[in-house]
Write a protein that holds these residues in place. Structure first.
Motif, PDB file in Angstrom:
ATOM      1  N   GLY A  87     -31.895  26.004   6.909  1.00 54.86           N
ATOM      2  CA  GLY A  87     -30.946  25.908   7.728  1.00 54.86           C
ATOM      3  C   GLY A  87     -31.111  26.542   9.284  1.00 54.86           C
ATOM      4  O   GLY A  87     -30.365  26.749   9.912  1.00 54.86           O
ATOM      5  N   ASP A  88     -32.364  27.031   9.052  1.00 53.77           N
ATOM      6  CA  ASP A  88     -33.018  27.916  10.289  1.00 53.77           C
ATOM      7  C   ASP A  88     -33.177  26.842  11.302  1.00 53.77           C
ATOM      8  O   ASP A  88     -33.923  25.843  11.167  1.00 53.77           O
ATOM      9  CB  ASP A  88     -34.010  28.868   9.858  1.00 53.77           C
ATOM     10  CG  ASP A  88     -33.784  29.989   9.004  1.00 53.77           C
ATOM     11  OD1 ASP A  88     -32.522  30.014   8.804  1.00 53.77           O
ATOM     12  OD2 ASP A  88     -34.591  30.406   8.507  1.00 53.77           O
ATOM     13  N   ALA A  89     -33.298  27.293  12.646  1.00 48.82           N
ATOM     14  CA  ALA A  89     -33.646  26.598  13.893  1.00 48.82           C
ATOM     15  C   ALA A  89     -34.965  26.635  13.717  1.00 48.82           C
ATOM     16  O   ALA A  89     -35.688  27.656  14.232  1.00 48.82           O
ATOM     17  CB  ALA A  89     -32.794  26.809  15.101  1.00 48.82           C
ATOM     18  N   VAL A  90     -35.724  25.547  13.679  1.00 49.55           N
ATOM     19  CA  VAL A  90     -37.220  25.556  13.889  1.00 49.55           C
ATOM     20  C   VAL A  90     -37.548  24.633  14.828  1.00 49.55           C
ATOM     21  O   VAL A  90     -37.208  23.774  15.252  1.00 49.55           O
ATOM     22  CB  VAL A  90     -37.967  25.418  12.623  1.00 49.55           C
ATOM     23  CG1 VAL A  90     -37.562  26.404  11.758  1.00 49.55           C
ATOM     24  CG2 VAL A  90     -37.478  24.071  12.107  1.00 49.55           C
ATOM     25  N   GLN A  91     -38.955  24.903  15.463  1.00 51.46           N
ATOM     26  CA  GLN A  91     -39.503  24.107  16.447  1.00 51.46           C
ATOM     27  C   GLN A  91     -40.910  23.626  15.822  1.00 51.46           C
ATOM     28  O   GLN A  91     -41.739  24.488  15.722  1.00 51.46           O
ATOM     29  CB  GLN A  91     -39.710  24.732  17.746  1.00 51.46           C
ATOM     30  CG  GLN A  91     -40.308  23.784  18.838  1.00 51.46           C
ATOM     31  CD  GLN A  91     -39.643  22.472  19.191  1.00 51.46           C
ATOM     32  OE1 GLN A  91     -38.272  22.464  19.454  1.00 51.46           O
ATOM     33  NE2 GLN A  91     -40.244  21.149  19.043  1.00 51.46           N
TER      34      GLN A  91
END
Length: 169
Positions: A87-91
């Motif tokens: 659920g972490d925001a990643v790029q």
């Protein structure tokens, strides 16, 4: 293509001195090469062929010679996949999956299976291959950093996704 190197590729293009299938061995005498630089090449061949090529690198390198291997960093992509699933925001490099219908696993599959890729590497796997071939002082480096300044010709646009590994004979 670099002016101070013997530039080898499977396909001819301007600047290539030698069209060669490296899975057939290297056309150089034992202990005749001071350094080897390979960037985003080894992931395009099978694992057994890569093992053989690394042994060829060892054969042709002079004592104290260095090999610099640059490949897509499998750990980077798997870490990002794991974080995205938590659920972490990643790029992801080169991707904006939030603005598309791509899932993290789709990105991982594309990186590992598209573009003619045959195998995904991390530092532990490549390190073991180098160790088994007889290399020493195996270490992970960073973009533009390493022990032989002549081999620091990394492509800047690949820095965000690459693993840099060096070893000596």
């Amino acid at each position: 293509v670099h002016k101070l190197f013997i530039n080898i590729d499977y396909f001819w293009m301007p600047g290539i001195e030698l069209c060669w299938d490296i899975t057939e061995g290297l056309p150089f005498d034992d202990r005749s090469i001071q350094g080897i630089f390979t960037e985003h090449c080894l992931e395009h061949i099978t694992f057994p062929d890569c093992r053989d090529i690394i042994e060829e690198f060892r054969r042709v390198l002079r004592p104290q010679g260095t090999v610099r291997i640059v490949v897509p960093d499998a750990k980077l992509y798997l870490d990002l996949y794991q974080k995205a699933n938590a659920g972490d925001a990643v790029q992801f490099p080169y991707r904006d999956i939030a603005a598309s219908e791509e899932t993290p696993l789709m990105v991982v599959n594309e990186v590992f299976r598209s573009y003619g890729h045959e195998y995904a590497y991390d530092s532990k796997t490549l390190g073991l291959m180098l160790e088994h071939a007889g290399f020493r002082d195996i270490r992970t480096e960073a973009f533009g950093q390493g022990r032989d300044p002549h081999l620091l010709i990394d492509s800047e646009y690949r820095a965000i996704e690459s693993l840099y590994l060096e070893a000596t004979v």
